[in-house]
Design a protein around this motif. Structure first.
Motif, PDB file in Angstrom:
ATOM      1  N   SER A  27      18.332 -33.313  -9.867  1.00  0.00           N
ATOM      2  CA  SER A  27      19.293 -33.958  -8.972  1.00  0.00           C
ATOM      3  C   SER A  27      20.660 -33.329  -9.214  1.00  0.00           C
ATOM      4  O   SER A  27      20.850 -32.563 -10.169  1.00  0.00           O
ATOM      5  CB  SER A  27      19.354 -35.468  -9.226  1.00  0.00           C
ATOM      6  OG  SER A  27      20.052 -35.740 -10.424  1.00  0.00           O
ATOM      7  N   GLU A  56      32.011 -36.748  -3.311  1.00  0.00           N
ATOM      8  CA  GLU A  56      31.241 -37.220  -2.163  1.00  0.00           C
ATOM      9  C   GLU A  56      29.760 -36.918  -2.362  1.00  0.00           C
ATOM     10  O   GLU A  56      29.171 -37.374  -3.315  1.00  0.00           O
ATOM     11  CB  GLU A  56      31.808 -36.644  -0.866  1.00  0.00           C
ATOM     12  CG  GLU A  56      33.229 -37.071  -0.607  1.00  0.00           C
ATOM     13  CD  GLU A  56      33.892 -36.314   0.521  1.00  0.00           C
ATOM     14  OE1 GLU A  56      33.274 -35.409   1.123  1.00  0.00           O
ATOM     15  OE2 GLU A  56      35.055 -36.627   0.797  1.00  0.00           O
ATOM     16  N   ASN A  57      29.142 -36.113  -1.498  1.00  0.00           N
ATOM     17  CA  ASN A  57      27.705 -35.827  -1.613  1.00  0.00           C
ATOM     18  C   ASN A  57      27.435 -34.474  -2.263  1.00  0.00           C
ATOM     19  O   ASN A  57      26.402 -33.858  -2.031  1.00  0.00           O
ATOM     20  CB  ASN A  57      27.052 -35.874  -0.230  1.00  0.00           C
ATOM     21  CG  ASN A  57      27.650 -34.856   0.723  1.00  0.00           C
ATOM     22  OD1 ASN A  57      28.719 -34.296   0.457  1.00  0.00           O
ATOM     23  ND2 ASN A  57      26.982 -34.612   1.829  1.00  0.00           N
ATOM     24  N   LYS A  58      28.386 -34.008  -3.089  1.00  0.00           N
ATOM     25  CA  LYS A  58      28.236 -32.720  -3.770  1.00  0.00           C
ATOM     26  C   LYS A  58      28.897 -32.805  -5.136  1.00  0.00           C
ATOM     27  O   LYS A  58      29.417 -33.833  -5.524  1.00  0.00           O
ATOM     28  CB  LYS A  58      28.828 -31.584  -2.933  1.00  0.00           C
ATOM     29  CG  LYS A  58      30.292 -31.747  -2.619  1.00  0.00           C
ATOM     30  CD  LYS A  58      30.759 -30.614  -1.741  1.00  0.00           C
ATOM     31  CE  LYS A  58      31.382 -30.980  -0.504  1.00  0.00           C
ATOM     32  NZ  LYS A  58      31.153 -31.423   0.665  1.00  0.00           N
ATOM     33  N   SER A  78      25.636 -28.289  -3.742  1.00  0.00           N
ATOM     34  CA  SER A  78      24.994 -29.334  -2.942  1.00  0.00           C
ATOM     35  C   SER A  78      23.489 -29.122  -2.933  1.00  0.00           C
ATOM     36  O   SER A  78      22.993 -28.038  -3.246  1.00  0.00           O
ATOM     37  CB  SER A  78      25.550 -29.334  -1.512  1.00  0.00           C
ATOM     38  OG  SER A  78      25.395 -28.073  -0.921  1.00  0.00           O
ATOM     39  N   GLN A  79      22.798 -30.207  -2.574  1.00  0.00           N
ATOM     40  CA  GLN A  79      21.344 -30.143  -2.501  1.00  0.00           C
ATOM     41  C   GLN A  79      20.966 -29.638  -1.122  1.00  0.00           C
ATOM     42  O   GLN A  79      21.567 -30.024  -0.113  1.00  0.00           O
ATOM     43  CB  GLN A  79      20.747 -31.521  -2.754  1.00  0.00           C
ATOM     44  CG  GLN A  79      19.308 -31.470  -3.152  1.00  0.00           C
ATOM     45  CD  GLN A  79      18.928 -32.623  -4.063  1.00  0.00           C
ATOM     46  OE1 GLN A  79      19.679 -33.558  -4.245  1.00  0.00           O
ATOM     47  NE2 GLN A  79      17.748 -32.540  -4.634  1.00  0.00           N
TER      48      GLN A  79
END
Length: 92
Positions: A27, A56-58, A78-79
């Motif tokens: 993750s 945020e998402n990173k 990031s994913q």
């Protein structure tokens, strides 16, 4: 006195992470705190060492010079699908 010259990377280009940091479930949390990972730098593996913080998402990852510990560049990790990508960003 010798200077360490970092390899050239393109700003804003996503580089696939070929070897994420070890230790735990796969993750973005692996990139938090002091960590190192490897990207595909255009056919050559490039080891990135430094420190990551959530954004945020990173993850905002500050790459550090291995010789003096100075800041080299900032990455956003990031994913993407089953893996990760890292891209350099301007940090002013």
């Amino acid at each position: 006195m010798t200077a360490h010259t970092p390899l050239s990377v393109a700003s804003g280009k996503p580089y696939p992470v070929t070897e994420p940091p070890a230790g735990g479930p796969v993750s973005l949390d692996l990139f938090l705190g002091d960590a190192e990972f490897t990207i595909d730098g255009g056919g050559n593996p490039l080891l990135i060492r430094g420190h990551g913080v959530p954004l945020e998402n990173k993850v905002r990852f500050q790459e550090k010079d291995t010789i003096g510990g100075k800041d080299v560049r900032v990455w956003h990790v990031s994913q993407q699908g089953d893996g990760f990508v890292a891209e350099t960003v301007a940090a002013f």
